[in-house]
Write a protein that holds these residues in place. Sequence first.
Motif, PDB file in Angstrom:
ATOM      1  N   MET A   1      15.244  -0.602   7.299  1.00  0.00           N
ATOM      2  CA  MET A   1      14.147   0.298   7.506  1.00  0.00           C
ATOM      3  C   MET A   1      12.852  -0.483   7.297  1.00  0.00           C
ATOM      4  O   MET A   1      12.712  -1.212   6.329  1.00  0.00           O
ATOM      5  N   ARG A   2      11.928  -0.327   8.213  1.00  0.00           N
ATOM      6  CA  ARG A   2      10.650  -1.029   8.119  1.00  0.00           C
ATOM      7  C   ARG A   2       9.611  -0.156   7.445  1.00  0.00           C
ATOM      8  O   ARG A   2       9.555   1.048   7.674  1.00  0.00           O
ATOM      9  N   LYS A   3       8.804  -0.769   6.623  1.00  0.00           N
ATOM     10  CA  LYS A   3       7.725  -0.085   5.910  1.00  0.00           C
ATOM     11  C   LYS A   3       6.449  -0.886   6.098  1.00  0.00           C
ATOM     12  O   LYS A   3       6.491  -2.093   6.303  1.00  0.00           O
ATOM     13  N   LYS A   4       5.324  -0.215   5.981  1.00  0.00           N
ATOM     14  CA  LYS A   4       4.031  -0.891   6.025  1.00  0.00           C
ATOM     15  C   LYS A   4       3.518  -1.082   4.610  1.00  0.00           C
ATOM     16  O   LYS A   4       3.731  -0.243   3.746  1.00  0.00           O
ATOM     17  N   VAL A   5       2.844  -2.182   4.396  1.00  0.00           N
ATOM     18  CA  VAL A   5       2.178  -2.430   3.128  1.00  0.00           C
ATOM     19  C   VAL A   5       0.846  -1.681   3.182  1.00  0.00           C
ATOM     20  O   VAL A   5       0.103  -1.811   4.148  1.00  0.00           O
ATOM     21  N   VAL A   6       0.566  -0.882   2.148  1.00  0.00           N
ATOM     22  CA  VAL A   6      -0.654  -0.085   2.107  1.00  0.00           C
ATOM     23  C   VAL A   6      -1.523  -0.540   0.944  1.00  0.00           C
ATOM     24  O   VAL A   6      -1.033  -1.107  -0.031  1.00  0.00           O
ATOM     25  N   THR A   7      -2.825  -0.308   1.066  1.00  0.00           N
ATOM     26  CA  THR A   7      -3.758  -0.644   0.001  1.00  0.00           C
ATOM     27  C   THR A   7      -3.799   0.488  -1.010  1.00  0.00           C
ATOM     28  O   THR A   7      -3.905   1.658  -0.649  1.00  0.00           O
ATOM     29  N   ILE A   8      -3.685   0.137  -2.288  1.00  0.00           N
ATOM     30  CA  ILE A   8      -3.771   1.089  -3.388  1.00  0.00           C
ATOM     31  C   ILE A   8      -4.789   0.513  -4.364  1.00  0.00           C
ATOM     32  O   ILE A   8      -4.467  -0.363  -5.159  1.00  0.00           O
ATOM     33  N   GLY A   9      -6.042   0.982  -4.274  1.00  0.00           N
ATOM     34  CA  GLY A   9      -7.109   0.399  -5.088  1.00  0.00           C
ATOM     35  C   GLY A   9      -7.300  -1.054  -4.697  1.00  0.00           C
ATOM     36  O   GLY A   9      -7.481  -1.363  -3.523  1.00  0.00           O
ATOM     37  N   ASN A  10      -7.244  -1.960  -5.680  1.00  0.00           N
ATOM     38  CA  ASN A  10      -7.364  -3.396  -5.411  1.00  0.00           C
ATOM     39  C   ASN A  10      -6.013  -4.061  -5.221  1.00  0.00           C
ATOM     40  O   ASN A  10      -5.929  -5.284  -5.142  1.00  0.00           O
ATOM     41  N   SER A  11      -4.951  -3.256  -5.188  1.00  0.00           N
ATOM     42  CA  SER A  11      -3.591  -3.781  -5.050  1.00  0.00           C
ATOM     43  C   SER A  11      -3.002  -3.334  -3.722  1.00  0.00           C
ATOM     44  O   SER A  11      -3.665  -2.703  -2.910  1.00  0.00           O
ATOM     45  N   ALA A  12      -1.746  -3.648  -3.528  1.00  0.00           N
ATOM     46  CA  ALA A  12      -1.023  -3.229  -2.335  1.00  0.00           C
ATOM     47  C   ALA A  12       0.328  -2.678  -2.758  1.00  0.00           C
ATOM     48  O   ALA A  12       0.826  -2.988  -3.838  1.00  0.00           O
ATOM     49  N   GLY A  13       0.906  -1.837  -1.932  1.00  0.00           N
ATOM     50  CA  GLY A  13       2.197  -1.260  -2.260  1.00  0.00           C
ATOM     51  C   GLY A  13       2.972  -0.874  -1.023  1.00  0.00           C
ATOM     52  O   GLY A  13       2.456  -0.926   0.096  1.00  0.00           O
ATOM     53  N   ILE A  14       4.203  -0.502  -1.242  1.00  0.00           N
ATOM     54  CA  ILE A  14       5.092  -0.021  -0.188  1.00  0.00           C
ATOM     55  C   ILE A  14       5.551   1.361  -0.613  1.00  0.00           C
ATOM     56  O   ILE A  14       6.014   1.543  -1.747  1.00  0.00           O
ATOM     57  N   THR A  15       5.420   2.332   0.257  1.00  0.00           N
ATOM     58  CA  THR A  15       5.823   3.684  -0.116  1.00  0.00           C
ATOM     59  C   THR A  15       7.340   3.822  -0.082  1.00  0.00           C
ATOM     60  O   THR A  15       8.027   3.186   0.722  1.00  0.00           O
ATOM     61  N   ILE A  16       7.854   4.658  -0.971  1.00  0.00           N
ATOM     62  CA  ILE A  16       9.281   4.935  -1.059  1.00  0.00           C
ATOM     63  C   ILE A  16       9.444   6.447  -0.948  1.00  0.00           C
ATOM     64  O   ILE A  16       8.825   7.194  -1.706  1.00  0.00           O
ATOM     65  N   SER A  17      10.267   6.886  -0.023  1.00  0.00           N
ATOM     66  CA  SER A  17      10.444   8.317   0.205  1.00  0.00           C
ATOM     67  C   SER A  17      11.185   8.968  -0.968  1.00  0.00           C
ATOM     68  O   SER A  17      11.887   8.282  -1.725  1.00  0.00           O
ATOM     69  N   PRO A  18      11.064  10.289  -1.124  1.00  0.00           N
ATOM     70  CA  PRO A  18      11.822  10.981  -2.170  1.00  0.00           C
ATOM     71  C   PRO A  18      13.334  10.732  -2.062  1.00  0.00           C
ATOM     72  O   PRO A  18      14.002  10.561  -3.080  1.00  0.00           O
ATOM     73  N   ALA A  19      13.857  10.683  -0.861  1.00  0.00           N
ATOM     74  CA  ALA A  19      15.299  10.436  -0.677  1.00  0.00           C
ATOM     75  C   ALA A  19      15.674   9.033  -1.159  1.00  0.00           C
ATOM     76  O   ALA A  19      16.719   8.839  -1.790  1.00  0.00           O
ATOM     77  N   GLU A  20      14.815   8.054  -0.867  1.00  0.00           N
ATOM     78  CA  GLU A  20      15.084   6.683  -1.318  1.00  0.00           C
ATOM     79  C   GLU A  20      14.993   6.584  -2.840  1.00  0.00           C
ATOM     80  O   GLU A  20      15.835   5.932  -3.466  1.00  0.00           O
ATOM     81  N   LEU A  21      14.001   7.249  -3.420  1.00  0.00           N
ATOM     82  CA  LEU A  21      13.894   7.268  -4.877  1.00  0.00           C
ATOM     83  C   LEU A  21      15.145   7.871  -5.505  1.00  0.00           C
ATOM     84  O   LEU A  21      15.698   7.335  -6.472  1.00  0.00           O
ATOM     85  N   HIS A  22      15.593   8.990  -4.954  1.00  0.00           N
ATOM     86  CA  HIS A  22      16.786   9.663  -5.476  1.00  0.00           C
ATOM     87  C   HIS A  22      18.003   8.747  -5.380  1.00  0.00           C
ATOM     88  O   HIS A  22      18.794   8.648  -6.323  1.00  0.00           O
ATOM     89  N   ALA A  23      18.155   8.071  -4.237  1.00  0.00           N
ATOM     90  CA  ALA A  23      19.291   7.167  -4.046  1.00  0.00           C
ATOM     91  C   ALA A  23      19.274   6.016  -5.050  1.00  0.00           C
ATOM     92  O   ALA A  23      20.327   5.516  -5.449  1.00  0.00           O
ATOM     93  N   LEU A  24      18.070   5.628  -5.480  1.00  0.00           N
ATOM     94  CA  LEU A  24      17.937   4.548  -6.455  1.00  0.00           C
ATOM     95  C   LEU A  24      17.975   5.050  -7.894  1.00  0.00           C
ATOM     96  O   LEU A  24      17.972   4.262  -8.835  1.00  0.00           O
TER      97      LEU A  24
END
Length: 68
Positions: A1-24
Amino acid sequence: MRKKVVTIGNSAGITISPAELHALGLAPGDTVEVTVRAGVLEARAVSRYEDTSLPDLIAVINAARTRP
């Protein structure tokens, strides 16, 4: 699954869906150990009790046993 890197303040992150969080077995606010090896980003869930001393762990267990 491809994700985009997003800007979060002065940092960067990758979003994780609720389903992915649950699976982890993760939830927002949980701690993860992040490692980069040979160009691969690895994230491992860290137990909230990982750095807890044995006496403190026993106290947590005893408290859980006495809950109604």
